[in-house]
Structure formats: C-alpha cells, structure tokens
Design a protein around this motif. Structure first.
Motif, PDB file in Angstrom:
ATOM      1  N   GLY A 159       0.844  -1.188   0.000  1.00  0.00           N
ATOM      2  CA  GLY A 159       0.000   0.000   0.000  1.00  0.00           C
ATOM      3  C   GLY A 159       0.875   1.231   0.000  1.00  0.00           C
ATOM      4  N   SER A 160       0.284   2.364  -0.320  1.00  0.00           N
ATOM      5  CA  SER A 160       1.065   3.605  -0.372  1.00  0.00           C
ATOM      6  C   SER A 160       1.382   4.153   1.006  1.00  0.00           C
ATOM      7  CB  SER A 160       0.304   4.659  -1.188  1.00  0.00           C
ATOM      8  OG  SER A 160       0.228   4.278  -2.540  1.00  0.00           O
ATOM      9  N   GLN A 161       0.531   3.908   1.974  1.00  0.00           N
ATOM     10  CA  GLN A 161       0.830   4.295   3.348  1.00  0.00           C
ATOM     11  C   GLN A 161       0.149   3.329   4.304  1.00  0.00           C
ATOM     12  OE1 GLN A 161      -0.431   6.959   1.346  1.00  0.00           O
ATOM     13  NE2 GLN A 161      -2.581   6.547   1.688  1.00  0.00           N
ATOM     14  N   GLY A 162       0.700   3.240   5.492  1.00  0.00           N
ATOM     15  CA  GLY A 162       0.140   2.353   6.500  1.00  0.00           C
ATOM     16  C   GLY A 162       0.644   0.924   6.428  1.00  0.00           C
ATOM     17  N   LYS A 163       1.596   0.646   5.510  1.00  0.00           N
ATOM     18  CA  LYS A 163       2.068  -0.742   5.355  1.00  0.00           C
ATOM     19  C   LYS A 163       2.652  -1.296   6.655  1.00  0.00           C
ATOM     20  CE  LYS A 163       4.962   0.040   1.946  1.00  0.00           C
ATOM     21  NZ  LYS A 163       4.647   1.434   1.634  1.00  0.00           N
ATOM     22  N   THR A 164       3.582  -0.543   7.224  1.00  0.00           N
ATOM     23  CA  THR A 164       4.291  -1.077   8.388  1.00  0.00           C
ATOM     24  C   THR A 164       3.366  -1.192   9.591  1.00  0.00           C
ATOM     25  OG1 THR A 164       6.377  -0.181   7.573  1.00  0.00           O
ATOM     26  CG2 THR A 164       6.269  -0.736   9.903  1.00  0.00           C
ATOM     27  N   SER A 165       2.520  -0.203   9.810  1.00  0.00           N
ATOM     28  CA  SER A 165       1.590  -0.290  10.944  1.00  0.00           C
ATOM     29  C   SER A 165       0.645  -1.473  10.779  1.00  0.00           C
ATOM     30  CB  SER A 165       0.793   1.010  11.061  1.00  0.00           C
ATOM     31  OG  SER A 165       1.643   2.091  11.389  1.00  0.00           O
ATOM     32  N   THR A 166       0.105  -1.653   9.575  1.00  0.00           N
ATOM     33  CA  THR A 166      -0.815  -2.766   9.362  1.00  0.00           C
ATOM     34  C   THR A 166      -0.092  -4.094   9.437  1.00  0.00           C
ATOM     35  OG1 THR A 166      -2.128  -1.323   7.927  1.00  0.00           O
ATOM     36  CG2 THR A 166      -2.601  -3.674   7.836  1.00  0.00           C
ATOM     37  N   GLY A 203      -1.965   5.669  -2.997  1.00  0.00           N
ATOM     38  CA  GLY A 203      -1.819   7.077  -2.660  1.00  0.00           C
ATOM     39  C   GLY A 203      -0.733   7.754  -3.458  1.00  0.00           C
ATOM     40  N   GLN A 204      -0.050   8.717  -2.821  1.00  0.00           N
ATOM     41  CA  GLN A 204       0.913   9.551  -3.522  1.00  0.00           C
ATOM     42  C   GLN A 204       2.364   9.232  -3.188  1.00  0.00           C
ATOM     43  OE1 GLN A 204      -1.555  12.894  -1.949  1.00  0.00           O
ATOM     44  NE2 GLN A 204      -0.937  13.898  -3.840  1.00  0.00           N
ATOM     45  N   ALA A 205       2.604   8.241  -2.334  1.00  0.00           N
ATOM     46  CA  ALA A 205       3.983   7.881  -2.012  1.00  0.00           C
ATOM     47  C   ALA A 205       4.714   7.448  -3.273  1.00  0.00           C
ATOM     48  CB  ALA A 205       3.994   6.760  -0.977  1.00  0.00           C
ATOM     49  N   HIS A 206       5.923   7.988  -3.490  1.00  0.00           N
ATOM     50  CA  HIS A 206       6.759   7.672  -4.656  1.00  0.00           C
ATOM     51  C   HIS A 206       6.119   8.103  -5.978  1.00  0.00           C
ATOM     52  CE1 HIS A 206       9.026   5.508  -1.716  1.00  0.00           C
ATOM     53  NE2 HIS A 206       8.158   4.533  -1.604  1.00  0.00           N
ATOM     54  N   LEU A 207       5.232   9.087  -5.912  1.00  0.00           N
ATOM     55  CA  LEU A 207       4.587   9.542  -7.146  1.00  0.00           C
ATOM     56  C   LEU A 207       5.620  10.058  -8.142  1.00  0.00           C
ATOM     57  CD1 LEU A 207       1.860   9.931  -8.524  1.00  0.00           C
ATOM     58  CD2 LEU A 207       1.699  12.188  -7.473  1.00  0.00           C
ATOM     59  N   GLY A 208       6.708  10.633  -7.624  1.00  0.00           N
ATOM     60  CA  GLY A 208       7.748  11.126  -8.517  1.00  0.00           C
ATOM     61  C   GLY A 208       8.390  10.013  -9.312  1.00  0.00           C
ATOM     62  N   SER A 209       8.486   8.816  -8.729  1.00  0.00           N
ATOM     63  CA  SER A 209       9.064   7.676  -9.432  1.00  0.00           C
ATOM     64  C   SER A 209       8.078   7.051 -10.406  1.00  0.00           C
ATOM     65  CB  SER A 209       9.520   6.610  -8.426  1.00  0.00           C
ATOM     66  OG  SER A 209      10.497   7.126  -7.549  1.00  0.00           O
ATOM     67  N   PHE A 210       6.814   6.950  -9.990  1.00  0.00           N
ATOM     68  CA  PHE A 210       5.816   6.294 -10.820  1.00  0.00           C
ATOM     69  C   PHE A 210       5.233   7.205 -11.892  1.00  0.00           C
ATOM     70  CE2 PHE A 210       5.716   3.483  -7.107  1.00  0.00           C
ATOM     71  CZ  PHE A 210       5.704   2.245  -7.714  1.00  0.00           C
ATOM     72  N   GLY A 211       5.133   8.495 -11.595  1.00  0.00           N
ATOM     73  CA  GLY A 211       4.599   9.437 -12.566  1.00  0.00           C
ATOM     74  C   GLY A 211       3.115   9.676 -12.465  1.00  0.00           C
ATOM     75  N   ALA A 215       6.961  10.147   5.371  1.00  0.00           N
ATOM     76  CA  ALA A 215       5.781  10.974   5.153  1.00  0.00           C
ATOM     77  C   ALA A 215       5.470  11.090   3.674  1.00  0.00           C
ATOM     78  CB  ALA A 215       5.975  12.367   5.752  1.00  0.00           C
ATOM     79  N   ASN A 216       4.182  11.206   3.379  1.00  0.00           N
ATOM     80  CA  ASN A 216       3.670  11.616   2.081  1.00  0.00           C
ATOM     81  C   ASN A 216       2.405  12.417   2.371  1.00  0.00           C
ATOM     82  OD1 ASN A 216       1.238   9.782   1.978  1.00  0.00           O
ATOM     83  ND2 ASN A 216       2.829   8.220   2.047  1.00  0.00           N
ATOM     84  N   PRO A 217       1.799  13.066   1.391  1.00  0.00           N
ATOM     85  CA  PRO A 217       0.648  13.921   1.704  1.00  0.00           C
ATOM     86  C   PRO A 217      -0.488  13.205   2.428  1.00  0.00           C
ATOM     87  CG  PRO A 217       1.502  14.486  -0.454  1.00  0.00           C
ATOM     88  CD  PRO A 217       2.252  13.269  -0.004  1.00  0.00           C
ATOM     89  N   ASP A 218      -0.789  11.961   2.052  1.00  0.00           N
ATOM     90  CA  ASP A 218      -1.889  11.251   2.692  1.00  0.00           C
ATOM     91  C   ASP A 218      -1.560  10.896   4.138  1.00  0.00           C
ATOM     92  OD1 ASP A 218      -3.529  11.195   0.353  1.00  0.00           O
ATOM     93  OD2 ASP A 218      -2.278   9.598  -0.442  1.00  0.00           O
ATOM     94  N   SER A 219      -0.349  10.400   4.376  1.00  0.00           N
ATOM     95  CA  SER A 219       0.004  10.053   5.758  1.00  0.00           C
ATOM     96  C   SER A 219       0.163  11.299   6.619  1.00  0.00           C
ATOM     97  CB  SER A 219       1.281   9.213   5.790  1.00  0.00           C
ATOM     98  OG  SER A 219       2.408   9.958   5.398  1.00  0.00           O
ATOM     99  N   ALA A 220       0.604  12.396   6.019  1.00  0.00           N
ATOM    100  CA  ALA A 220       0.709  13.647   6.776  1.00  0.00           C
ATOM    101  C   ALA A 220      -0.666  14.129   7.221  1.00  0.00           C
ATOM    102  CB  ALA A 220       1.399  14.716   5.936  1.00  0.00           C
ATOM    103  N   ARG A 221      -1.647  14.032   6.346  1.00  0.00           N
ATOM    104  CA  ARG A 221      -3.005  14.449   6.730  1.00  0.00           C
ATOM    105  C   ARG A 221      -3.562  13.557   7.838  1.00  0.00           C
ATOM    106  NH1 ARG A 221      -2.979  15.453   1.055  1.00  0.00           N
ATOM    107  NH2 ARG A 221      -3.444  17.648   0.598  1.00  0.00           N
ATOM    108  N   ALA A 222      -3.304  12.257   7.748  1.00  0.00           N
ATOM    109  CA  ALA A 222      -3.771  11.354   8.807  1.00  0.00           C
ATOM    110  C   ALA A 222      -3.130  11.710  10.143  1.00  0.00           C
ATOM    111  CB  ALA A 222      -3.465   9.910   8.430  1.00  0.00           C
ATOM    112  N   ALA A 223      -1.841  12.017  10.123  1.00  0.00           N
ATOM    113  CA  ALA A 223      -1.152  12.387  11.359  1.00  0.00           C
ATOM    114  C   ALA A 223      -1.679  13.704  11.913  1.00  0.00           C
ATOM    115  CB  ALA A 223       0.348  12.476  11.104  1.00  0.00           C
ATOM    116  N   ARG A 252       2.233  22.736  -0.269  1.00  0.00           N
ATOM    117  CA  ARG A 252       1.393  23.887   0.108  1.00  0.00           C
ATOM    118  C   ARG A 252       0.025  23.407   0.622  1.00  0.00           C
ATOM    119  NH1 ARG A 252       1.490  29.431  -1.314  1.00  0.00           N
ATOM    120  NH2 ARG A 252      -0.519  30.416  -0.848  1.00  0.00           N
ATOM    121  N   ALA A 253      -0.548  22.408  -0.047  1.00  0.00           N
ATOM    122  CA  ALA A 253      -1.855  21.901   0.377  1.00  0.00           C
ATOM    123  C   ALA A 253      -1.779  21.280   1.773  1.00  0.00           C
ATOM    124  CB  ALA A 253      -2.360  20.877  -0.630  1.00  0.00           C
ATOM    125  N   VAL A 254      -0.702  20.560   2.061  1.00  0.00           N
ATOM    126  CA  VAL A 254      -0.543  19.996   3.406  1.00  0.00           C
ATOM    127  C   VAL A 254      -0.354  21.111   4.429  1.00  0.00           C
ATOM    128  CG1 VAL A 254       0.974  18.603   4.866  1.00  0.00           C
ATOM    129  CG2 VAL A 254       0.270  17.748   2.633  1.00  0.00           C
TER     130      VAL A 254
END
Length: 471
Positions: A131-138, A209-217, A358-366, A397-399
């Motif tokens: 998953g894009s976030q929450g992998k380690t916690s889950t 989510g958006q984790a590694h979006l720069g790599s995936f595009g 951190a990524n935008p989705d995990s930052a918002r959750a935190a 900026r959005a975060v």
C-alpha cells in the motif's frame, strides 16, 4: 532459518564454497555483521563506499559461521556471481521447503467467509502486504493477530525491498506457521519480483496514494504496481482489499480466487462501525463481518488505525483466525518505532513521534490525529515530503493549509519545506533546520502542549524527537 550446510547452500544458489563445506548454518541471515546470531549467515555486498566482505570477522565474532558473498572471506564462504540473486534464491528455497511440510493443527474455519483454505495440507502460510501508506503499521497489527494463533515471523520495521523481503523469509523455521511480508515498490515490477519469491496465500492491499509519485509518474502506475501482489497470489489464495479505495477495490478483477474486503463502506466484508476517539486520540470501534462482531479499543493514536486494524482482521479471517480472537490481539498490539509514538515529555507536553516517513496522505492522517488529542496548543513540526514529482510544491502547500486548520503552530523545517510554510500562512514558523526546531521547542513548549513530528525519512526529524526526549 532451517539448518543447511554451506555446501547445500552453494548448490541451491549455484555458487562455490571457499573453506569448510560441512559448516552448517542454523540461525537467520543478516546484512549487518553486528546483528549476527550464533550459527548465523552473514550476507556480504561490495558497495560503492564500503565492502561488506571486510566485516566478515566482525560477523564471526558476533556468532556468524559462514558468509554468502561474491568473494572469499575469513569465514567459510559461499561465493556467488550475484549476491542479491543468491540471497533471493536461498530464501525462495527455504520457504518452499517449509510450505511442503504438514500443517500445524488447531486453526479451523473462518466464519463462513471465502478463504484460501489455509487449513489443508499446506505448511507455512505466507501473507503479503502493500500500500502507499500504513504498510508497516498494518503489518505490525497483522503480525499480532496471527501470532496470537500460531508462531509468526514478520518483517522487522520497514525492510520491504529486494533485500529485506528475503532476509525476513530466512527468519522462518520449522516452528513458523505464518510468514508476514511487507512489500514496497518504487517502480512497476518491483512487487511482482518480490511476490515471485514467495507467492502469497493472502495478499493485502491497503491503498493507492501519492507515495513515490515522482518515481511512478501517475497514480494509475502506482495502482498497477500494487496490483502485482494480487496477481502474484498462490493458486486459490485470498485477496484482502480496501473497499473504501476504488483503485484497490478494482483489483478484484486481478484474481479468480476468493476476495475479502475491509473498510467503512457498507458492502465491506469486515466493517469499521461506531468509531470514536478518546482524549488521547486512541480509537474505539466495532469490527463487524456477516457472522460476527467484536469491540476493539486500540492502544494506538489516530482514527486511521481503525481501517488498518480492519485490514489485519480481514487477513486474519483469511488465515482462519476468528474475528473475536483478532480483536483481542489488536487490543494489545504495538507498532514499529517512529510511527505515531506517544511520549510524555518533562514539563507535561506530549510528543507524537511520526518521523519515520511521510507523504501527503500520511501527513493528513497524522494531522487529524494531532487535532483529536486534548491539549492547550497543538504544534505540528513538518519537514519535506520526498518523491512527489512535478506536483511537489503544490502538494506541500496543500498539506500546509491542512496543517493550519488543525494546529495552532506549524513549524516548517528547512528550505525545501518553504511551500509548507506558505500554505500554513500566519500559523507558520519557518526554521532553518533541526537544531533551530529543537531550540524553538525547548523555549516555547509548555505543559499540555501536543507536538507532532512528521517528515520524510531523509529529513531526519527523528533527531528533533530524540532531542526533546533527552532530559
């Protein structure tokens, strides 16, 4: 790890032995010689800045009896042309042998839901998770659920790449019933390769989510990468999918086998109902399936942990663990370090150390978790989020805007975090670096303040948290 002579290991990986080929490895493999155990195997890589082979003596003093590498060392050594490929081949062989042994008795049924049939003739059962976030916690939550039922080996921390996954696989031995493998990706194809080492009986996909979006595009590429885990299921294996994420729910089409879903959606097989948070931000809720319901209170911070718990419970059902037993295990679960760790500081303030990544989705959750905790002031300490591609400035900026709506003060750390400060507006306090953040916090923190520390790993905001915890 199962016992193997280094002669056997050489035959498995297509290598040769330098030294005594009768030496037997009886303990896990390690990448760091200092972590070797008596009877263990040290895996040595020749890197750009350091050569692991030079540390064979150190590994031997820690207990390692042999080395897997690309050249001879002071210890008996299996020499292979490609150490990474050899490590992976060895891990795949060990897991294949463990799967072939008779199953452990005592796990029966799954409350009528379609599952992978893990109570048949199969031995070791493998659960893969991405998953894009929450992998380690889950992963930590799932490990707790399965460990309450039978001996379980799970990924340590976030060792979820082409080296970490086989190292985890090699920790399994004859006593292991469940193997939980967290799998990460930076490009399409990565998870397919990892799943190819140990085709999972259970494949859990949390989100796209958006984790590694720069790599995936693009998110569609991230979805394709995550779907590789489902496509890599063992025959008859069960996919465990997030009903609340349309991109994940669509992965149902990637398998002809059983599917279980989790989330807050009405159609989810394992639903989160009645979610509430206490004054410390800890969630209580009910997990409900078609045949059972169980109350859960997590000793963790953040509403987002409820969905992670539902994912773990659904995977538990696929493994034959009843919902009530999963709920009891979740109530005592703990997470890997630097994931929403709550600490009481001298002087009465509370620290939430979520500094691992951190990524935008995990930052918002935190930030949502920060807002849910009772306190005099809520202070968000935020640093750069990496690998966001062309949208990086806009996402930061959005975060920042999101943080300003949930925190009284937003400390932004470093030049790269300037867009965070721009988004946070009047609540922002831009600071030059970690030392400046520590100085500001030591000067301004008072009793009943709550401080969140969150950024990508490279920002090293764990140093800020550590400084605050030092008297």
């Amino acid at each position: 790890m199962i016992a193997l002579s280094i002669g056997d290991i050489a035959a498995i990986v297509g290598g040769t032995v330098e030294g005594d080929d009768t030496v037997t490895v009886t303990a896990p493999a390690v990448l760091d010689g200092r972590q070797a155990e008596p009877g263990g195997l040290f895996v040595a890589f020749a890197g750009e800045h350091a050569d692991g082979h030079d540390y064979a003596g150190q590994a031997g003093r820690s207990g390692a009896v042999a080395v897997l590498g690309s050249r001879p060392t002071a210890l008996p050594t299996v020499v292979a042309r490609d150490t990474q490929a050899a490590l992976q081949a060895l891990a795949a062989h060990v897991v294949s042998r463990l799967r072939a042994r008779p199953t452990v008795a005592g796990l029966t049924g799954s409350q009528g839901l379609a599952v992978a049939g893990l109570t048949g003739s199969q031995g070791l059962a493998v659960a893969g998770l991405t998953g894009s976030q929450g992998k380690t916690s889950t992963k930590d939550l799932l490990a707790a659920v399965l460990a309450a039922a039978a001996p379980t080996v799970a990924t340590t921390g976030s060792l979820n790449n082409e080296l970490g996954v086989p190292i985890t696989m090699l920790r399994a031995d004859a006593a292991t019933r469940f193997l939980v493998l967290e799998m990460g990706a930076r490009r399409v194809g990565d998870i397919a390769e990892l799943a190819g080492l140990a085709a999972p009986d259970i494949a859990v996909v949390l989100n796209v989510g958006q984790a590694h979006l720069g790599s995936f595009g693009e998110r569609e590429a991230i979805a394709r990468a995550k779907s590789e885990l489902v496509r890599g299921l063992a025959p008859g294996g069960t996919a465990v999918l997030n009903a609340d994420d349309p991109r994940v729910a669509a992965m149902r089409s990637c398998t002809g086998g059983p599917v279980l879903t989790f989330g807050r959606a009405e159609h989810a097989d394992v639903r989160v109902l009645g979610l509430t948070l206490d004054r410390r931000g800890r969630p209580s809720f009910t997990l409900a399936s078609t045949e059972a319901a169980a109350a859960v209170t997590l000793p963790l911070v953040g509403a987002h942990q409820a969905r992670n718990a539902a994912a773990a419970a659904a995977a538990g059902l696929a493994a034959g663990v009843p919902l009530e037993a999963a709920a009891a295990a979740l109530a005592t679960a703990s997470l890997s370090k630097w994931r929403m760790e709550p600490h009481e500081l001298d002087g009465g303030a509370t620290l939430l150390n979520d500094s691992f990544n951190a990524n935008p989705d995990s930052a918002r959750a935190a930030l949502d978790a920060l807002a849910a905790i009772d306190g005099r002031r809520r202070i968000a300490v935020l640093g750069e989020m990496l690998e966001l591609g062309d949208d990086s400035a806009a996402e930061h900026r959005a975060v920042g805007e999101y943080a300003a709506a949930r925190a009284d003060v937003v400390l932004t750390i470093g030049e790269a975090a300037r867009p965070l400060a721009a988004g946070a507006g009047a609540r922002a306090v831009p600071l030059s670096g970690n030392d400046a953040a520590v100085d500001w916090l030591r000067e301004h923190l008072t009793a009943d303040d709550v401080v969140l520390v969150k950024a990508s790993r490279a920002a090293r905001l764990d140093e800020v948290a550590a400084a605050l915890l030092t008297p």
